[in-house]
Design an enzyme around this catalytic site. Structure first.
Site, mmCIF file in Angstrom:
data_model
loop_
_atom_site.group_PDB
_atom_site.id
_atom_site.type_symbol
_atom_site.label_atom_id
_atom_site.label_comp_id
_atom_site.label_asym_id
_atom_site.label_seq_id
_atom_site.Cartn_x
_atom_site.Cartn_y
_atom_site.Cartn_z
ATOM 1 N N THR A 15 -43.926 1.108 12.610
ATOM 2 C CA THR A 15 -43.801 -0.018 11.674
ATOM 3 C C THR A 15 -42.472 -0.040 10.927
ATOM 4 O O THR A 15 -42.219 -0.961 10.157
ATOM 5 C CB THR A 15 -44.931 0.041 10.620
ATOM 6 N N ARG A 38 -49.797 2.363 10.157
ATOM 7 C CA ARG A 38 -50.867 1.958 9.237
ATOM 8 C C ARG A 38 -50.700 0.536 8.742
ATOM 9 O O ARG A 38 -51.672 -0.115 8.391
ATOM 10 C CB ARG A 38 -50.910 2.913 8.031
ATOM 11 N N ASN A 87 -43.669 10.327 16.550
ATOM 12 C CA ASN A 87 -42.559 10.079 15.618
ATOM 13 C C ASN A 87 -43.015 9.915 14.168
ATOM 14 O O ASN A 87 -42.238 10.157 13.250
ATOM 15 C CB ASN A 87 -41.824 8.817 16.112
ATOM 16 N N TYR A 153 -40.738 20.186 4.053
ATOM 17 C CA TYR A 153 -40.305 19.204 5.060
ATOM 18 C C TYR A 153 -39.586 19.920 6.209
ATOM 19 O O TYR A 153 -39.911 19.727 7.385
ATOM 20 C CB TYR A 153 -39.398 18.130 4.435
ATOM 21 N N GLY A 184 -30.021 13.830 12.075
ATOM 22 C CA GLY A 184 -29.636 14.000 10.678
ATOM 23 C C GLY A 184 -29.814 12.671 9.956
ATOM 24 O O GLY A 184 -30.640 11.829 10.357
ATOM 25 N N THR A 188 -33.291 4.569 6.951
ATOM 26 C CA THR A 188 -34.581 3.923 7.247
ATOM 27 C C THR A 188 -35.316 3.852 5.908
ATOM 28 O O THR A 188 -34.689 3.978 4.858
ATOM 29 C CB THR A 188 -35.400 4.798 8.220
HETATM 30 P P1 NDP Z 1 -39.652 5.446 7.948
HETATM 31 O O1 NDP Z 1 -40.260 5.753 6.621
HETATM 32 O O2 NDP Z 1 -38.798 4.247 8.070
HETATM 33 O O3 NDP Z 1 -40.783 5.390 9.075
HETATM 34 C C1 NDP Z 1 -41.853 6.302 9.067
HETATM 35 C C2 NDP Z 1 -42.945 5.796 9.977
HETATM 36 O O4 NDP Z 1 -44.006 6.758 10.011
HETATM 37 C C3 NDP Z 1 -43.534 4.481 9.501
HETATM 38 O O5 NDP Z 1 -43.698 3.632 10.606
HETATM 39 C C4 NDP Z 1 -44.883 4.884 8.933
HETATM 40 O O6 NDP Z 1 -45.803 3.835 9.168
HETATM 41 C C5 NDP Z 1 -45.237 6.071 9.824
HETATM 42 N N1 NDP Z 1 -46.231 6.943 9.212
HETATM 43 C C6 NDP Z 1 -46.089 7.731 8.121
HETATM 44 N N2 NDP Z 1 -47.254 8.339 7.844
HETATM 45 C C7 NDP Z 1 -48.142 7.922 8.782
HETATM 46 C C8 NDP Z 1 -49.505 8.187 9.028
HETATM 47 N N3 NDP Z 1 -50.203 9.012 8.250
HETATM 48 N N4 NDP Z 1 -50.116 7.590 10.084
HETATM 49 C C9 NDP Z 1 -49.415 6.749 10.883
HETATM 50 N N5 NDP Z 1 -48.122 6.452 10.692
HETATM 51 C C10 NDP Z 1 -47.499 7.029 9.651
HETATM 52 O O7 NDP Z 1 -38.811 6.760 8.332
HETATM 53 P P2 NDP Z 1 -38.069 7.188 9.690
HETATM 54 O O8 NDP Z 1 -38.088 6.124 10.693
HETATM 55 O O9 NDP Z 1 -36.788 7.760 9.282
HETATM 56 O O10 NDP Z 1 -39.024 8.391 10.119
HETATM 57 C C11 NDP Z 1 -39.503 8.561 11.442
HETATM 58 C C12 NDP Z 1 -39.456 10.029 11.767
HETATM 59 O O11 NDP Z 1 -38.110 10.461 11.766
HETATM 60 C C13 NDP Z 1 -40.183 10.932 10.781
HETATM 61 O O12 NDP Z 1 -40.881 11.925 11.502
HETATM 62 C C14 NDP Z 1 -39.041 11.562 9.990
HETATM 63 O O13 NDP Z 1 -39.404 12.807 9.454
HETATM 64 C C15 NDP Z 1 -38.006 11.680 11.062
HETATM 65 N N6 NDP Z 1 -36.617 11.847 10.678
HETATM 66 C C16 NDP Z 1 -36.001 10.948 9.861
HETATM 67 C C17 NDP Z 1 -34.676 11.110 9.539
HETATM 68 C C18 NDP Z 1 -33.978 10.207 8.595
HETATM 69 O O14 NDP Z 1 -32.928 10.595 8.051
HETATM 70 N N7 NDP Z 1 -34.467 8.980 8.382
HETATM 71 C C19 NDP Z 1 -33.879 12.187 10.123
HETATM 72 C C20 NDP Z 1 -34.637 13.099 10.951
HETATM 73 C C21 NDP Z 1 -35.943 12.906 11.225
HETATM 74 P P3 NDP Z 1 -46.953 3.343 8.182
HETATM 75 O O15 NDP Z 1 -46.505 3.636 6.781
HETATM 76 O O16 NDP Z 1 -47.109 1.896 8.481
HETATM 77 O O17 NDP Z 1 -48.140 4.124 8.612
HETATM 78 C C1 8X3 Z 2 -34.351 13.899 7.731
HETATM 79 C C2 8X3 Z 2 -32.951 14.426 7.735
HETATM 80 O O1 8X3 Z 2 -31.268 15.735 6.388
HETATM 81 O O2 8X3 Z 2 -32.626 14.109 5.199
HETATM 82 O O3 8X3 Z 2 -35.127 14.641 8.586
HETATM 83 O O4 8X3 Z 2 -33.615 16.175 5.951
HETATM 84 S S1 8X3 Z 2 -32.625 15.157 6.248
#
Ligand code: NDP
Ligand code: 8X3
Length: 253
Positions: A15, A38, A87, A153, A184, A188
């Site tokens: 989402t 969700r 993811n 985390y 990294g 988002t």
């Molecule tokens: P966002 O917050 O933009 O997206 C997170 C997504 O995870 C949303 O679609 C949310 O959907 C979903 N989500 C969270 N909790 C739940 C749940 N309990 N059940 C189902 N869906 C869930 O962040 P990102 O796109 O950045 O995050 C995606 C992944 O990337 C994560 O695992 C994050 O840890 C990882 N990541 C992010 C980085 C960054 O710098 N942004 C760097 C490295 C890794 P909804 O709320 O609709 O359920």
């Molecule tokens: C998210 C990247 O550097 O914000 O996983 O922890 S950082």
């Protein structure tokens, strides 16, 4: 390269951010996608964009029973998935370990560890049985490099990294590939979620630099998944070009 039209991709965390960009990358190339999250309105938006190529699943991946039920009752042709992008995940808080909220810690473990375990355990058997599949995880640089306030985390993403390697040890040679994507700084909703909706604090994370985007990470997922089936990309670690490793700190008297 594999024809993306032969792929049926489950994307959790569809989402927003990296997941939403991945849905668009694959469906835009003609793959079928099961978009999981969700927030129903966001899922509906993806369905409206791509029509029959997208099936939506409103699901909280922390709910073990619901996750197993949802993935075992996908309608044809989405039940023939051959990529699972685990993811969905989040960070909560940036306080040091001696001040952090235990509830935040539990939320991260429930989502980033247990939610990933349920997703993989519910979907892996069918791909092994079909001898065709690919599990892609979203790890993080935080799973390799420690930083102040990263505590649980980072630990949850270190779990993902080793879980990915160990799953691969089990499925190698069975037609199933495993990749850990380790980004990294990526702009988002991640920081807004981490700081409980504090938009000003979230904006500062990405200020005066060019962060990666969800699209940058989606491209990496697409690359790993469309390589010929005899190639397994174990991991892809990437950073914004203005980000680097924290110095090894010395705390002097
Ligand atoms: P966002 O917050 O933009 O997206 C997170 C997504 O995870 C949303 O679609 C949310 O959907 C979903 N989500 C969270 N909790 C739940 C749940 N309990 N059940 C189902 N869906 C869930 O962040 P990102 O796109 O950045 O995050 C995606 C992944 O990337 C994560 O695992 C994050 O840890 C990882 N990541 C992010 C980085 C960054 O710098 N942004 C760097 C490295 C890794 P909804 O709320 O609709 O359920
Ligand atoms: C998210 C990247 O550097 O914000 O996983 O922890 S950082």
């Amino acid at each position: 390269m594999l024809d993306p039209r032969t792929l049926t991709v489950i994307v959790t965390g569809a989402t927003s951010g990296i997941g939403a960009a991945t849905v668009r990358r694959f469906a835009g190339a003609g793959a079928r996608v099961v978009a999981v999250g969700r927030r129903a309105d966001r899922l509906e938006g993806l369905k409206a964009e791509f029509g029959d190529l997208v099936h939506t699943l409103e699901l909280d991946v922390r709910d073990e029973a619901a996750t197993f039920t949802a993935f075992s009752s996908l309608p044809a042709p989405f039940d023939a998935y051959n990529v699972v992008f685990a993811n969905a995940g989040l960070a909560r808080g940036l306080e040091p370990a001696y001040e952090a909220s235990l509830d935040d810690w539990k939320t991260m473990v429930d989502t980033n560890v247990n939610g990933v375990l349920y997703t993989v355990r519910a979907t892996l058997p069918a791909m092994v049985a079909r001898r065709e599949g690919h599990v892609v995880f979203t790890g993080s640089v935080a799973g390799t490099y420690a930083y102040p306030g990263g505590n649980v985390y980072g630990a949850s993403k270190a779990f993902v990294k080793l879980f990915a390697m160990n799953v691969y040890a089990d499925v190698a040679g069975k037609g199933v590939r495993v990749t850990n994507i380790e980004p990294g700084l990526t702009e988002t909703e991640f920081s807004s979620v981490r700081f409980a909706g504090d938009a000003g604090r979230a904006e500062k994370v990405y200020a005066d630099m060019a962060p990666m985007t969800g699209e940058d990470i989606a491209e990496q997922v697409f690359f790993a998944c469309t390589l010929p089936r005899h190639v397994n990309i174990n991991s892809i670690e990437s950073m914004a070009a203005q980000q680097t490793f924290a110095p090894l700190a010395v705390k002097r008297d």
